[in-house]
Design an enzyme around this catalytic site. Structure first.
Site, PDB file in Angstrom:
ATOM      1  N   LYS A  46       0.841  -1.205   0.000  1.00  0.00           N
ATOM      2  CA  LYS A  46       0.000   0.000   0.000  1.00  0.00           C
ATOM      3  C   LYS A  46       0.875   1.253   0.000  1.00  0.00           C
ATOM      4  O   LYS A  46       0.628   2.191  -0.757  1.00  0.00           O
ATOM      5  CB  LYS A  46      -0.944  -0.021   1.209  1.00  0.00           C
ATOM      6  CG  LYS A  46      -2.023  -1.098   1.097  1.00  0.00           C
ATOM      7  CD  LYS A  46      -2.820  -1.299   2.390  1.00  0.00           C
ATOM      8  CE  LYS A  46      -3.775  -2.485   2.238  1.00  0.00           C
ATOM      9  NZ  LYS A  46      -4.595  -2.743   3.435  1.00  0.00           N
TER      10      LYS A  46
ATOM     11  N   GLN B 295      -5.148  -1.036   9.636  1.00  0.00           N
ATOM     12  CA  GLN B 295      -4.931  -2.398   9.113  1.00  0.00           C
ATOM     13  C   GLN B 295      -5.510  -3.421  10.083  1.00  0.00           C
ATOM     14  O   GLN B 295      -5.257  -3.370  11.293  1.00  0.00           O
ATOM     15  CB  GLN B 295      -3.430  -2.628   8.897  1.00  0.00           C
ATOM     16  CG  GLN B 295      -3.079  -3.939   8.234  1.00  0.00           C
ATOM     17  CD  GLN B 295      -3.508  -4.025   6.760  1.00  0.00           C
ATOM     18  OE1 GLN B 295      -3.714  -3.022   6.091  1.00  0.00           O
ATOM     19  NE2 GLN B 295      -3.637  -5.235   6.260  1.00  0.00           N
TER      20      GLN B 295
ATOM     21  N   ASP C 133     -11.363   2.801   4.025  1.00  0.00           N
ATOM     22  CA  ASP C 133     -11.773   1.403   3.851  1.00  0.00           C
ATOM     23  C   ASP C 133     -13.295   1.238   3.858  1.00  0.00           C
ATOM     24  O   ASP C 133     -13.794   0.147   3.562  1.00  0.00           O
ATOM     25  CB  ASP C 133     -11.229   0.549   5.014  1.00  0.00           C
ATOM     26  CG  ASP C 133      -9.906  -0.113   4.681  1.00  0.00           C
ATOM     27  OD1 ASP C 133      -9.764  -0.597   3.554  1.00  0.00           O
ATOM     28  OD2 ASP C 133      -9.026  -0.152   5.572  1.00  0.00           O
TER      29      ASP C 133
HETATM   30  N1  GUN Z   1      -6.381  -6.516   6.060  1.00  0.00           N
HETATM   31  C1  GUN Z   1      -6.482  -7.279   4.930  1.00  0.00           C
HETATM   32  N2  GUN Z   1      -7.055  -6.577   3.942  1.00  0.00           N
HETATM   33  C2  GUN Z   1      -7.338  -5.354   4.443  1.00  0.00           C
HETATM   34  C3  GUN Z   1      -7.947  -4.179   3.893  1.00  0.00           C
HETATM   35  O1  GUN Z   1      -8.360  -4.111   2.734  1.00  0.00           O
HETATM   36  N3  GUN Z   1      -8.036  -3.119   4.741  1.00  0.00           N
HETATM   37  C4  GUN Z   1      -7.604  -3.175   6.024  1.00  0.00           C
HETATM   38  N4  GUN Z   1      -7.762  -2.089   6.774  1.00  0.00           N
HETATM   39  N5  GUN Z   1      -7.049  -4.239   6.565  1.00  0.00           N
HETATM   40  C5  GUN Z   1      -6.914  -5.319   5.766  1.00  0.00           C
END
Ligand code: GUN
Length: 295
Positions: free
Chosen positions: A65, A109, A132
């Site tokens: 990311k 996350q 998200d």
């Molecule tokens: N953990 C695994 N995939 C994701 C995601 O798309 N967003 C977040 N915040 N945590 C994750």
């Protein structure tokens, strides 16, 4: 579906191999477009990522990311707390980011350490910075089909299906998995696209009886070979949102080698849903920037 796949199979009079959806290529195209869009903004958007603990998979995701942000010209803040961080400490970090005018988007996350209440922490993220779409307000709006911030992985899956020419309206989609990150929001999005949606999960007996009726099967449970070839019908579209580490290798939730012989379209792991999640995170960061009035 797979009406398209069924047609391909009939026209040629032979069983065609599944077309593999190249998520990496699709995501790279989206990142290039995002880079051009960002270059025209008054200032670069800023994404903050909060992570607690050192879950190896999360570390890999967060790095991907952050790398994507750099690639497209988004500023990032990497806030890495210890696995011993208390709920109060994590909420404190989130609240500072909520108040920080230089931060447009916040990602917490998950999974967070088992000692803290994930729901409580995610509901502390300012809804306008909730990149998200996990805040209860945005999740509720998603159910009502009027959300601006749609969870990245499901948004990426819908984009892949549409981009691959799959007509969603009227199709029977079976989603295996009901997580906050993928299964539940994906089922809502498919419903918003006028699919008939069945949700299967760990307590569903005889999942195959449902998936064999599906035009589209999406799997997001985190268990290899959850979907095997005998569980789908010829020409079905198969989306694999699983990421399972098997030594050095990454495997999805689908028995890819066998299922691809029967499906009309299928996503690989790696190189399928994963890169699309990152591309959608970038799109959502720009959306947060604009929601705050950024031009
Ligand atoms: N953990 C695994 N995939 C994701 C995601 O798309 N967003 C977040 N915040 N945590 C994750």
């Amino acid at each position: 579906m797979g009406k398209m796949g069924a047609e391909i199979i009939r026209q040629r009079g032979v069983i065609m191999r599944a077309k593999i959806i190249d998520g990496k290529k699709m995501a790279d195209g989206l990142l290039e477009k995002a880079k051009q869009e960002i270059a025209l903004l008054a200032r670069p958007p800023c994404l903050a990522i909060v992570m607690a603990g050192d879950d190896p998979a999360s570390q890999v995701y967060v790095k991907k990311k952050l790398d994507a942000c750099k690639k497209v010209g988004i500023l990032s803040k990497d806030i890495h707390l210890q696995s011993s961080a208390s709920e109060k400490e994590i909420i404190g970090a989130v609240n500072r980011l909520n108040k920080d005018d230089g931060v447009d988007a916040i990602l917490v996350q998950v999974p967070l350490p088992g000692t803290v209440d994930e729901d409580r922490i995610l509901s502390e993220v300012s809804p306008g910075k909730d990149v998200d779409g996990f805040h209860p307000l945005n999740f509720g709006k998603l159910a009502l089909n009027n959300s601006e911030l749609i969870p990245c992985t499901p948004r990426g899956i819908i984009h892949m299906l549409k981009e691959s020419g799959v007509q969603l309206s009227g199709m029977h989609a079976v989603v295996i998995g009901r997580s906050r990150i993928v299964g539940k929001p994906l089922a809502l999005l498919l419903l918003n696209e006028n699919c008939t949606v069945t949700i299967c999960h760990s307590r569903t007996p005889g999942v195959g009886a449902f998936t064999r009726q599906a035009d589209i099967v999406c799997v997001a449970v985190g268990k290899p070979k959850t979907l095997t070839a005998d569980m789908i019908r010829q020409g079905a579209v198969v989306i694999d949102a699983g990421t399972n580490r098997q030594g050095e290798k990454l495997a999805g939730d689908v028995d890819f080698a066998a299922v691809k012989e029967k499906a009309s379209l299928i996503t690989p792991v790696p190189g399928g849903v994963g890169p699309m999640t990152v591309a959608m995170l970038i799109k959502n960061t720009i959306a947060c920037y604009r929601l705050r009035g950024g031009k």
